[in-house]
Scaffold this motif. Structure first.
Motif, short mmCIF file in Angstrom:
data_model
loop_
_atom_site.label_atom_id
_atom_site.label_comp_id
_atom_site.label_asym_id
_atom_site.label_seq_id
_atom_site.Cartn_x
_atom_site.Cartn_y
_atom_site.Cartn_z
N ASN A 131 0.81 -1.22 0.00
CA ASN A 131 0.00 0.00 0.00
C ASN A 131 0.84 1.27 0.00
O ASN A 131 0.33 2.37 0.13
CB ASN A 131 -0.98 0.00 1.18
CG ASN A 131 -0.26 0.04 2.53
OD1 ASN A 131 0.95 0.30 2.59
ND2 ASN A 131 -0.98 -0.21 3.60
N GLY A 132 2.16 1.13 -0.15
CA GLY A 132 3.04 2.29 -0.27
C GLY A 132 3.58 2.78 1.07
O GLY A 132 4.47 3.63 1.11
N GLU A 133 3.03 2.26 2.14
CA GLU A 133 3.48 2.68 3.47
C GLU A 133 4.94 2.29 3.69
O GLU A 133 5.32 1.15 3.40
CB GLU A 133 2.60 2.02 4.53
CG GLU A 133 2.85 2.54 5.93
CD GLU A 133 2.20 1.64 7.00
OE1 GLU A 133 2.69 1.61 8.12
OE2 GLU A 133 1.20 0.97 6.67
N VAL A 134 5.73 3.25 4.16
CA VAL A 134 7.15 2.95 4.41
C VAL A 134 7.32 2.61 5.88
O VAL A 134 6.81 3.33 6.75
CB VAL A 134 8.04 4.16 4.03
CG1 VAL A 134 9.49 3.91 4.44
CG2 VAL A 134 7.96 4.39 2.52
N ILE A 135 7.99 1.49 6.15
CA ILE A 135 8.18 1.06 7.54
C ILE A 135 9.67 0.93 7.84
O ILE A 135 10.49 0.75 6.94
CB ILE A 135 7.49 -0.31 7.81
CG1 ILE A 135 7.96 -1.36 6.78
CG2 ILE A 135 5.98 -0.18 7.79
CD1 ILE A 135 7.48 -2.76 7.10
N PHE A 136 10.01 1.06 9.11
CA PHE A 136 11.39 0.85 9.54
C PHE A 136 11.50 -0.56 10.09
O PHE A 136 10.67 -0.96 10.91
CB PHE A 136 11.77 1.86 10.62
CG PHE A 136 11.93 3.24 10.09
CD1 PHE A 136 13.18 3.72 9.69
CD2 PHE A 136 10.83 4.08 9.97
CE1 PHE A 136 13.32 4.99 9.19
CE2 PHE A 136 10.97 5.37 9.47
CZ PHE A 136 12.22 5.83 9.07
N VAL A 137 12.48 -1.31 9.62
CA VAL A 137 12.63 -2.68 10.10
C VAL A 137 14.06 -2.96 10.51
O VAL A 137 15.01 -2.42 9.94
CB VAL A 137 12.22 -3.72 9.02
CG1 VAL A 137 10.77 -3.57 8.64
CG2 VAL A 137 13.11 -3.64 7.80
N GLU A 138 14.19 -3.80 11.54
CA GLU A 138 15.49 -4.35 11.89
C GLU A 138 15.62 -5.65 11.11
O GLU A 138 14.76 -6.52 11.23
CB GLU A 138 15.54 -4.68 13.38
CG GLU A 138 15.76 -3.49 14.27
CD GLU A 138 15.69 -3.87 15.74
OE1 GLU A 138 16.05 -3.02 16.56
OE2 GLU A 138 15.27 -5.00 16.07
N ALA A 139 16.66 -5.77 10.32
CA ALA A 139 16.81 -6.97 9.50
C ALA A 139 18.01 -7.78 9.99
O ALA A 139 19.06 -7.23 10.30
CB ALA A 139 16.99 -6.60 8.04
#
Lengths: 340, 128
Positions: free
Chosen positions: A223-231
């Protein structure tokens, strides 16, 4: 003599062959329990009955009602894990070999059958079946760990960047279906401006430099939402391809929360500063004025002097209150600084 | 030889009060008032101290710079003639600690100013 109890299902329409097998079995096995089916249909009935359990199934490849590949597939489907050994004549040799590819454990040429060959085949098929079962269980365990992980996980091809495997959490979290994911590259879940960063990280992985665990990246949902992730990534070989296993933890909410707290702290520091400086400034001025006033009016009446005294006391009282509040604010601000 | 006092505070009303109070205690003082750090610095650059010494009373929070910036600038200019009293409305003890790091700072006072404090300032000036 093998004293273990074995349950055999023998699917064989030829009575002579059945008796031969029965005889051979008793040579090495003390007490074999045999069930016989003459047609595929009767075998089906027996196998569908959950009360029945077999250690091994012998299958004649030509039955009156079904034969060949269809028969093998049909029986294997019903056998669910029980090893199936095919019984054939010389004419079916080529097909017998092919049947191994379909999932049959072994094939025995009736004309060459001896008690010892039969026994060896049984032991071998049962052991092999147990072993395969263990491997499958182990595979399932790992697959479950991947599929049922509450955190999004996927495997991507280190060369082509394509997604090779994707778990349910990732599908639920990112909004792409499994087939969409499998047609995508890892570029497709990155904001445009972060692709260079991602390529650098992949280049490091290719060189064998391990990504620091919990490195924070920005990902983009469907949906285009940008998220911050720990990878966290781990290199692995997946279906013969050099790949990377990725596990991500969405920390967007956490960052937002931290951000809010930091903004509040900033406001707090501002209030502390206003308290310490801005509010005290006019008060300090007022106190200086009172001090000056006392000397400016030398012939002041006693009443006037007392009034000035009251102004002075009130101002000092206010000053003390401001100092107390300041002190408390400073304490909190310094705690925040120490924690930061 | 008149004693030179430079008062620097962004509170203009307070500046006039300060001037009055200082003159009340000692009338033979040459007082200059500045409501910004830069103006004070310009003054110190453009004029030479007659007595070889001049005393500044500086607030920590000025509109254009902090009192510390002003002190740093003085240090940079090797201005040995200017001695400084800090006068601040802040009650944060960290400022007192910071002030101790500057050699040209004679003493540190919290607002409000009072005649007692002014007497104390003159006493300290006499010792310099």
């Amino acid at each position: 003599m093998d004293e273990k109890s074995y349950n055999f299902l023998i699917i064989e329409d030829n009575l002579g062959d059945f008796i031969l097998i029965e005889e051979y079995l008793t040579e090495n096995i003390l007490n074999p329990r045999l069930t016989r089916a003459e047609t595929f249909l009767s075998a089906k009935k027996i196998l569908e009955d959950k009360a029945n359990h077999f250690d091994i199934i012998f299958l004649d490849l030509s039955l009156p009602d079904l034969s060949g590949e269809q028969l093998i597939v049909g029986v294997l489907e019903l056998a669910v894990g029980t090893p199936v050994v095919a019984l054939t004549g010389f004419s079916d040799l080529d097909f017998s070999i092919k049947s191994l590819g379909l999932g049959v454990s072994d094939y025995l040429l009736k004309d060459e059958l001896t008690p010892i060959i039969l026994y060896k085949s049984i032991i071998y098929a049962i052991q092999r079946s147990k072993f395969v079962d263990q491997i499958q269980k182990s595979e399932k365990r790992y697959s479950d760990l991947f599929q049922l992980s509450p955190l999004p996980m996927w495997v991507y091809d280190l060369e082509t960047f394509h997604f090779l495997n994707i778990n349910q959490a990732a599908i639920a979290h990112y909004g792409f279906s499994e087939s969409e994911f499998l047609s995508m590259r890892i570029h497709d879940i990155r904001p445009e401006e972060d692709i260079k960063l991602m390529e650098e990280a992949v280049a490091d992985t290719r060189k064998g430099i391990e990504l620091k665990p919990k490195t924070v990246f920005r990902h983009k949902k469907k949906n285009g939402e940008v998220i911050f992730v720990e990878a966290t990534t781990n290199p692995l070989v997946f279906n013969g391809r050099s790949s990377v296993l990725v596990l991500v933890n969405d920390i967007t909410e956490r960052l937002r929360y931290v951000n809010t707290i930091e903004k509040q702290n900033e406001t707090f520091r501002e209030i502390a500063w206003i308290q310490s400086h801005v509010i005290r400034a006019p008060l300090a001025r007022l106190l200086a004025l009172v001090n000056l006033l006392e000397t400016e009016i030398p012939e002041t009446t006693e009443e006037c002097a007392s009034l000035i005294g009251h102004i002075n006391d009130s101002s000092l009282e206010l000053d003390q209150i401001i100092r107390d509040i300041s002190q408390r604010l400073e304490n909190i601000v310094s705690i925040q600084k120490n924690e930061a | 030889m008149k004693l030179e006092l430079v008062l620097v505070d962004d509170d203009e009303v307070l500046l006039t009060i300060l001037e009055k109070m200082f003159l009340k205690v000692r009338s033979d003082v040459k007082i200059t008032l500045y409501n910004s750090g830069q103006k004070a610095l310009d003054h110190l650059t453009n004029t030479h101290s007659v007595s070889g010494k001049r005393f500044l009373l500086v607030d920590i929070y000025l509109n254009d710079m902090s009192g510390w910036d002003l002190l740093d600038e003085l240090t940079k200019r090797n201005d040995a003639a200017s001695k400084v009293f800090i006068l601040t409305s802040s009650v944060n003890p960290i400022h007192l600690e910071t002030a101790k790091n500057y050699s040209q700072v004679i003493d540190f006072f919290e607002k409000p100013i009072s005649f007692d404090k002014i007497h104390r300032i003159f006493e300290l000036i006499e010792k310099e």
